[in-house]
Design a protein around this motif. Structure first.
Motif, PDB file in Angstrom:
ATOM      1  N   PRO A 189      13.363  -9.755  24.340  1.00 23.20           N
ATOM      2  CA  PRO A 189      12.890  -9.202  23.063  1.00 23.20           C
ATOM      3  C   PRO A 189      12.144 -10.245  22.231  1.00 23.20           C
ATOM      4  N   LEU A 190      11.129  -9.795  21.521  1.00 19.31           N
ATOM      5  CA  LEU A 190      10.361 -10.690  20.641  1.00 19.31           C
ATOM      6  C   LEU A 190      10.915 -10.580  19.221  1.00 19.31           C
ATOM      7  N   PRO A 226       6.381  -0.833  26.660  1.00 16.80           N
ATOM      8  CA  PRO A 226       6.356  -1.272  25.249  1.00 16.80           C
ATOM      9  C   PRO A 226       5.144  -2.143  24.901  1.00 16.80           C
ATOM     10  N   ASP A 227       4.643  -2.936  25.865  1.00 15.46           N
ATOM     11  CA  ASP A 227       3.477  -3.772  25.552  1.00 15.46           C
ATOM     12  C   ASP A 227       2.279  -2.905  25.195  1.00 15.46           C
ATOM     13  N   ILE A 228       2.174  -1.771  25.881  1.00 17.11           N
ATOM     14  CA  ILE A 228       1.039  -0.883  25.618  1.00 17.11           C
ATOM     15  C   ILE A 228       1.366   0.090  24.481  1.00 17.11           C
ATOM     16  N   GLU A 229       2.654   0.396  24.320  1.00 17.89           N
ATOM     17  CA  GLU A 229       3.064   1.208  23.156  1.00 17.89           C
ATOM     18  C   GLU A 229       2.572   0.537  21.866  1.00 17.89           C
ATOM     19  N   LEU A 286       4.863   2.075  12.738  1.00 25.25           N
ATOM     20  CA  LEU A 286       5.863   1.010  12.621  1.00 25.25           C
ATOM     21  C   LEU A 286       6.860   1.063  13.779  1.00 25.25           C
ATOM     22  N   VAL A 287       7.247   2.293  14.188  1.00 21.56           N
ATOM     23  CA  VAL A 287       8.149   2.436  15.344  1.00 21.56           C
ATOM     24  C   VAL A 287       7.488   1.774  16.560  1.00 21.56           C
ATOM     25  N   ALA A 288       6.185   1.997  16.721  1.00 22.51           N
ATOM     26  CA  ALA A 288       5.469   1.432  17.872  1.00 22.51           C
ATOM     27  C   ALA A 288       5.578  -0.083  17.910  1.00 22.51           C
ATOM     28  N   VAL A 289       5.419  -0.738  16.765  1.00 19.11           N
ATOM     29  CA  VAL A 289       5.449  -2.207  16.788  1.00 19.11           C
ATOM     30  C   VAL A 289       6.874  -2.733  16.965  1.00 19.11           C
ATOM     31  N   PHE A 290       7.855  -2.086  16.321  1.00 15.17           N
ATOM     32  CA  PHE A 290       9.246  -2.545  16.507  1.00 15.17           C
ATOM     33  C   PHE A 290       9.680  -2.340  17.961  1.00 15.17           C
ATOM     34  N   ASP A 291       9.336  -1.182  18.533  1.00 17.52           N
ATOM     35  CA  ASP A 291       9.626  -0.936  19.961  1.00 17.52           C
ATOM     36  C   ASP A 291       9.009  -2.035  20.828  1.00 17.52           C
ATOM     37  N   SER A 292       7.734  -2.344  20.559  1.00 15.84           N
ATOM     38  CA  SER A 292       7.026  -3.298  21.421  1.00 15.84           C
ATOM     39  C   SER A 292       7.670  -4.678  21.355  1.00 15.84           C
ATOM     40  N   ILE A 330     -12.292   4.642  14.562  1.00 15.67           N
ATOM     41  CA  ILE A 330     -12.753   4.875  15.939  1.00 15.67           C
ATOM     42  C   ILE A 330     -12.812   3.545  16.709  1.00 15.67           C
ATOM     43  N   LEU A 331     -13.359   2.509  16.086  1.00 14.39           N
ATOM     44  CA  LEU A 331     -13.494   1.218  16.788  1.00 14.39           C
ATOM     45  C   LEU A 331     -12.128   0.603  17.100  1.00 14.39           C
ATOM     46  N   VAL A 332     -11.175   0.738  16.175  1.00 14.16           N
ATOM     47  CA  VAL A 332      -9.825   0.222  16.457  1.00 14.16           C
ATOM     48  C   VAL A 332      -9.244   0.965  17.668  1.00 14.16           C
ATOM     49  N   THR A 333      -9.481   2.284  17.718  1.00 17.48           N
ATOM     50  CA  THR A 333      -8.976   3.089  18.830  1.00 17.48           C
ATOM     51  C   THR A 333      -9.648   2.676  20.146  1.00 17.48           C
ATOM     52  N   VAL A 334     -10.961   2.482  20.098  1.00 17.58           N
ATOM     53  CA  VAL A 334     -11.697   2.067  21.305  1.00 17.58           C
ATOM     54  C   VAL A 334     -11.219   0.682  21.754  1.00 17.58           C
ATOM     55  N   TRP A 335     -11.027  -0.225  20.792  1.00 19.08           N
ATOM     56  CA  TRP A 335     -10.560  -1.579  21.110  1.00 19.08           C
ATOM     57  C   TRP A 335      -9.187  -1.516  21.802  1.00 19.08           C
ATOM     58  N   ALA A 336      -8.250  -0.782  21.185  1.00 19.35           N
ATOM     59  CA  ALA A 336      -6.901  -0.691  21.762  1.00 19.35           C
ATOM     60  C   ALA A 336      -6.940   0.027  23.104  1.00 19.35           C
ATOM     61  N   GLY A 337      -7.770   1.068  23.183  1.00 22.13           N
ATOM     62  CA  GLY A 337      -7.838   1.865  24.406  1.00 22.13           C
ATOM     63  C   GLY A 337      -8.542   1.131  25.546  1.00 22.13           C
ATOM     64  N   HIS A 338      -9.637   0.474  25.224  1.00 23.41           N
ATOM     65  CA  HIS A 338     -10.456  -0.141  26.269  1.00 23.41           C
ATOM     66  C   HIS A 338     -10.016  -1.572  26.590  1.00 23.41           C
ATOM     67  N   TYR A 339      -9.827  -2.394  25.545  1.00 23.11           N
ATOM     68  CA  TYR A 339      -9.545  -3.822  25.785  1.00 23.11           C
ATOM     69  C   TYR A 339      -8.063  -4.146  25.882  1.00 23.11           C
ATOM     70  N   ARG A 340      -7.231  -3.351  25.230  1.00 23.68           N
ATOM     71  CA  ARG A 340      -5.800  -3.701  25.162  1.00 23.68           C
ATOM     72  C   ARG A 340      -4.929  -2.799  26.036  1.00 23.68           C
ATOM     73  N   GLY A 341      -5.543  -1.978  26.883  1.00 22.93           N
ATOM     74  CA  GLY A 341      -4.757  -1.289  27.909  1.00 22.93           C
ATOM     75  C   GLY A 341      -4.404   0.157  27.659  1.00 22.93           C
ATOM     76  N   GLY A 342      -4.902   0.759  26.569  1.00 20.14           N
ATOM     77  CA  GLY A 342      -4.692   2.187  26.380  1.00 20.14           C
ATOM     78  C   GLY A 342      -3.407   2.528  25.637  1.00 20.14           C
TER      79      GLY A 342
END
Lengths: 243, 243
Positions: free
Chosen positions: B115-116, B46-49, B102-108, B27-39
């Motif tokens: 590309p990074l 891709p940055d938010i993906e 993993l798809v999410a991080v490779f996409d991002s 839950i906290l990882v989800t809240v962190w990504a959702g609230h602090y890292r843009g949802g």
């Protein structure tokens, strides 16, 4: 519970490979700090004094710590009393090394101009917890098994706790080392980390070696057939009250 | 070797606390990504993906992985055959979740402009190794215990290997998560990390919860007195050839 059969096939080879991995890790960390991070000084240059930190923590919290755990299996034909003494004294040496390693990092933050904050990162939280756990284990181990030395049932009850937190502390220390390597890679190499220059490969390779070393140590000390079996002398020591 | 006495005092409480820690971590990882890292978006940004990556990897490689390991102890009064099926299927669900993560991080990285680079950090090396180990374990576990299903002595010989690498993969996954948190803290907070803003405390707190969760899971699955004892039905299944 019946003791598992002692069966040492593969022990010597695995133990040798493990020691090799551990030694190479300590050497590579030293080469990295010496060659890429500017060498070794003490307080005359706090930025470079920092370099003692990874070297001494790897030596104390990982290499010596692991060897102290493995002593019962490596020298299985020695008396328990002597092995306990070596186990305890190796931890004393490790702890002294660790304290100097901690002084180096606090100095490098406090004597920096302007001073850098201490103990904010996950690396520091997990690393310091490992050191505190290590110290608590030493004290409770000493009280239980050395002085005053508790009664047999209390020793037997505490033993699995000592073993569990011993391994937990070791795994935490390795994790803290990996976090420290990552921090240093990101602080110093920044975007270049992604281009994998020689230093980045070296950092990652040290990390991979640490993982392999930790895996082998845990295998060696948890594999039931490698467990040291009590010698007749152990029993005699117990019953004669000389232990 | 005689089976250790089953003795479940404290099991339910510890198991409940462990589940609580695991759930709060996800839950906290989800809240962190959702609230602090843009949802959360998919390929439109891709940055938010990217944010799916920590959430899904924590869910798949840590929470579901741990629950799959613990299933034999949590539902000890069920038939072995059913527990194996739940163990295997939980890993299938975990693996699907992990692939999307993993798809999410490779996409991002790949859809970023420019590309990074991929797979250069210690986090990625250890994380990907854990996923590959996880997949190998699944395949070899399936072949050994399900289909074709090997002879009893081969199963018995492979079992400790399966258990060792199962726990090793879990510990690696937790380590990779801590490395990932550290990377993200340093990339995004930079020097502010040292001032411990709310987000930094949240990141460290997630890390501490991960360590506590991992410690409890390992305790629950290695404590001999919590080990599931074979039921009479297990024997019948073996001898009747229906397993």
């Amino acid at each position: 519970m019946e003791a598992p059969q002692q069966h040492l096939q593969g022990f010597i080879t695995t133990f040798g490979v493990t020691q090799g991995f551990g030694a190479v890790t300590v050497i590579l960390v030293t080469v990295w700090a010496g060659h890429y991070r500017g060498g070794f000084t003490w307080r005359s240059n706090p930025d470079i004094e920092f370099n003692w930190h990874p070297v001494l923590m790897t030596l104390g919290m990982i290499f010596l710590y692991a060897n102290s755990i493995m002593v019962y299996r490596a020298f299985r034909n020695n008396r328990k009393r002597r092995l306990k003494l070596v186990h305890m004294l190796t931890h004393v040496v490790a702890f002294i090394v660790v304290i100097i390693g901690l002084v180096a990092v606090f100095d490098s933050h406090n004597l920096h101009n302007p001073p850098l904050p201490n103990l904010y990162s996950l690396h520091s939280w997990i690393g310091l917890s490992s050191v505190i756990l290590f110290a608590c284990q030493w004290v409770s181990g000493f009280i239980t098994f050395f002085f005053p030395g508790l009664q047999s049932p209390l020793r037997a009850a505490y033993m699995p706790v000592h073993v569990f937190f011993g391994l937990a502390g070791f795994i935490s220390a390795v994790t803290a080392a990996l976090l420290g390597l990552t921090e240093k890679a990101l602080w110093t190499l920044k975007e270049d980390y992604g281009k994998l220059p020689t230093e980045a490969i070296m950092i990652n390779f040290i990390g991979a070696l640490l993982v392999a070393f930790a895996g082998l140590v845990i295998y060696l000390v948890t594999e039931p057939r490698f467990k040291r079996q009590p010698l007749p002398e152990d029993e005699m020591l117990l019953t004669s009250g000389l232990e």
